[in-house]
Design an enzyme around this catalytic site. Sequence first.
Site, mmCIF file in Angstrom:
data_model
loop_
_atom_site.group_PDB
_atom_site.id
_atom_site.type_symbol
_atom_site.label_atom_id
_atom_site.label_comp_id
_atom_site.label_asym_id
_atom_site.label_seq_id
_atom_site.Cartn_x
_atom_site.Cartn_y
_atom_site.Cartn_z
ATOM 1 N N PRO A 256 -20.468 -21.157 8.342
ATOM 2 C CA PRO A 256 -21.363 -22.217 8.477
ATOM 3 C C PRO A 256 -21.334 -22.762 9.704
ATOM 4 O O PRO A 256 -20.377 -23.687 10.007
ATOM 5 C CB PRO A 256 -20.877 -23.495 7.368
ATOM 6 C CG PRO A 256 -19.451 -22.815 6.959
ATOM 7 C CD PRO A 256 -19.314 -21.435 7.424
ATOM 8 N N ASP A 432 -17.205 -23.631 13.412
ATOM 9 C CA ASP A 432 -16.881 -23.122 11.781
ATOM 10 C C ASP A 432 -16.680 -24.421 11.012
ATOM 11 O O ASP A 432 -15.535 -24.920 11.158
ATOM 12 C CB ASP A 432 -15.915 -22.048 11.680
ATOM 13 C CG ASP A 432 -15.903 -21.616 10.156
ATOM 14 O OD1 ASP A 432 -16.444 -22.268 9.262
ATOM 15 O OD2 ASP A 432 -15.475 -20.435 10.050
ATOM 16 N N HIS A 433 -17.697 -25.016 10.245
ATOM 17 C CA HIS A 433 -17.418 -26.188 9.481
ATOM 18 C C HIS A 433 -16.415 -26.322 8.392
ATOM 19 O O HIS A 433 -15.893 -27.029 7.785
ATOM 20 C CB HIS A 433 -18.906 -26.660 9.092
ATOM 21 C CG HIS A 433 -18.617 -28.278 9.045
ATOM 22 N ND1 HIS A 433 -17.919 -28.885 8.815
ATOM 23 C CD2 HIS A 433 -19.917 -29.058 9.125
ATOM 24 C CE1 HIS A 433 -18.104 -30.412 8.962
ATOM 25 N NE2 HIS A 433 -19.448 -30.594 9.142
ATOM 26 N N ARG A 434 -15.956 -24.988 7.994
ATOM 27 C CA ARG A 434 -14.982 -24.498 7.165
ATOM 28 C C ARG A 434 -13.534 -24.971 7.750
ATOM 29 O O ARG A 434 -12.688 -25.564 6.864
ATOM 30 C CB ARG A 434 -14.889 -23.223 6.630
ATOM 31 C CG ARG A 434 -16.194 -22.538 5.742
ATOM 32 C CD ARG A 434 -16.048 -21.097 5.634
ATOM 33 N NE ARG A 434 -15.747 -20.461 6.815
ATOM 34 C CZ ARG A 434 -15.662 -19.140 6.949
ATOM 35 N NH1 ARG A 434 -15.536 -18.231 5.754
ATOM 36 N NH2 ARG A 434 -15.509 -18.357 8.285
ATOM 37 N N VAL A 436 -13.325 -26.877 10.875
ATOM 38 C CA VAL A 436 -13.478 -28.100 11.856
ATOM 39 C C VAL A 436 -14.606 -29.061 11.377
ATOM 40 O O VAL A 436 -15.584 -28.612 10.847
ATOM 41 C CB VAL A 436 -13.820 -27.576 13.037
ATOM 42 C CG1 VAL A 436 -14.086 -28.609 14.195
ATOM 43 C CG2 VAL A 436 -13.126 -26.453 13.646
#
Length: 462
Positions: A256, A432-434, A436
Site C-alpha cells: 500500500p 510502504d504503509h505496512r 511505515v
Amino acid sequence: MIQDFLLPDLGEGLPEAELVQWLVAEGDEVTLNQTIAEVETAKAVVELPSPYAGTVTTLHAAAGDVIEVGSVLISYDIGGDDTPAAPKKEAPVEASADASEDEPEEKAQPNLVGYGAAPRAGGRPKRRARAGGAAPASADTAVLEAAPHDIVTELDHGDTVVERPRSTPPVRKLAKDLGVDIALVPPTGDAGLITRGDVEEYARRVGSAPTAGAAAEDAAPSHPPVTAGERTTRTKIRGVRKHTAEAMVRSAFTAPHVTTFLTVDVTATMELVASLRADRALSEHRIGVLAIAAKAVCAALAHHPELNSKWDEDAGEIVAHHYVNLGIAAATDRGLVVPNIRDAQDLTLVEMSDAIRRLAETARAGKTAPADMMGGTFSITNVGVFGVDAGTPILNPGEAGILAVGAVRRQPWEHHGEIALRDVMTLALSFDHRLVDGQQGSLFLKAIGDILHEPGRAMLLR
C-alpha cells in the site's frame, strides 16, 4: 567432433534471453573466450564468450529470437574424435615468456562459468592477425578474448598493428552516429574502457557532428519504423521493459503506497556544489546535488530504520537492514533499471558521486550485472534531470521507500522574513504503509530536507 553450446544461466535464475545479435557467422573460426553474441535478459545486455575454440557449424537462433536457458545456441566443430575431453581443473593459463607456442587451439577446454569469460593475464591480451596468414596459438591467446574489443590485429611478419580500445556496443554506435573515430578517443573508464561521456566530450572538442537521425535516436528509445498508411505499430514486450512492468505491477498491488511531498530551499546545497566543482582537486569527481541527496538519505535512514526494512510475507516478519544498498533509478534505451550501490552508508561524498556516475554509465551501456539490481534496501529516482518538479514514484519490490528528487528552480521564496530569489527543490517520498506510518515517513522526509537546506547539519549526525 561437433560440440553444442547451451545457453547458460545468465544469473539470478532468469529463464530466458533474447538474442540481440551474432558476432560470428557459420564457417567462422573462433578462439576460446571470443565474444560470439550479445543477448538481452530481463535485466541487462550480456556478451557471451565462446567456451570452445573451433569452427562454427550451426547458429541455432536468429537475432530477435527468445531462447530458453539450456537450449542449444550454437554448434562447433572442435576437431578430434567424438569423445569429449574431461574439463581441466587448473586455473586459466596466463601469458608467460616460456609458454609453448606449439599447442593447437583445439586442446583448449571450456572455462566458461555462467557467462563470465576467463580472467585476463596482466597487461593487454594479444590476438593473432586475421590477415597475412594464421599465427600459431600461444598461452596468451587462451585469454585474448576476455576483453573482445581490445585488439583487432597485432604486428606479425610485416602486418600493420590495428588497435581498438575497449568499448561497449552502445558506445561504439554512439561514436559512429557522431562521426567519431573511436580509436582516437582517450578512455577514462576502468581498465581503459571508453565511456559514453568520453565519446561525447571528444565529439564536442573536435566539433564532430552526428549523422542523420542520430540525435533523435539518442534522445529516445528506438521504435520500429512506421510505413505510410500505418495507424498502429506493435512491439513485442520483452527484456528490461517486460521485467520492469512486472515488477511495478507486483509492487503497486502488493504494497500500500503513500506519497508525501516537501518543498525545500536548497540554496546552501547548490552553493556547496558550486564550491566543490570549483575545487581543482575535486573537479574530476563532478559532485552534484544527487550525490548530496544520496548522502542525506543514508544519514536519515540511520535515524529512521523503518524506511530501511522489508516486509517478509512468507516468514511473517519485518526484516530491518543495518546497511544501505542504495538503488539509483537509471533510464536507458531498453527501459528503467535500478542498480544499487552496496553499503552506501560507508561512502564519502566523493565516493558516492563516483559510484553514481559509474552506475549510470554501466546502465546506459546495458552492462549492469543482474546481481547489481538485486538486494536493494532503498531507492532514489532523479526526475529533476528531466525538468520535472515532482512525481509519485512506485516502490521497488521488497523495499520500504523510494525518494523522487525534483528539479532545482530559482524562484521567489521567503528568506529571513523577506522575499528573495532562492534555489528550491521538491522532494517526494513514497513508502510502504505496512511498514511505515505517516508520522515516520514525514519525519524521515523532513530529516532529508533539513540536510539539503543546511548541509552543515549532517556534521551533527552520527
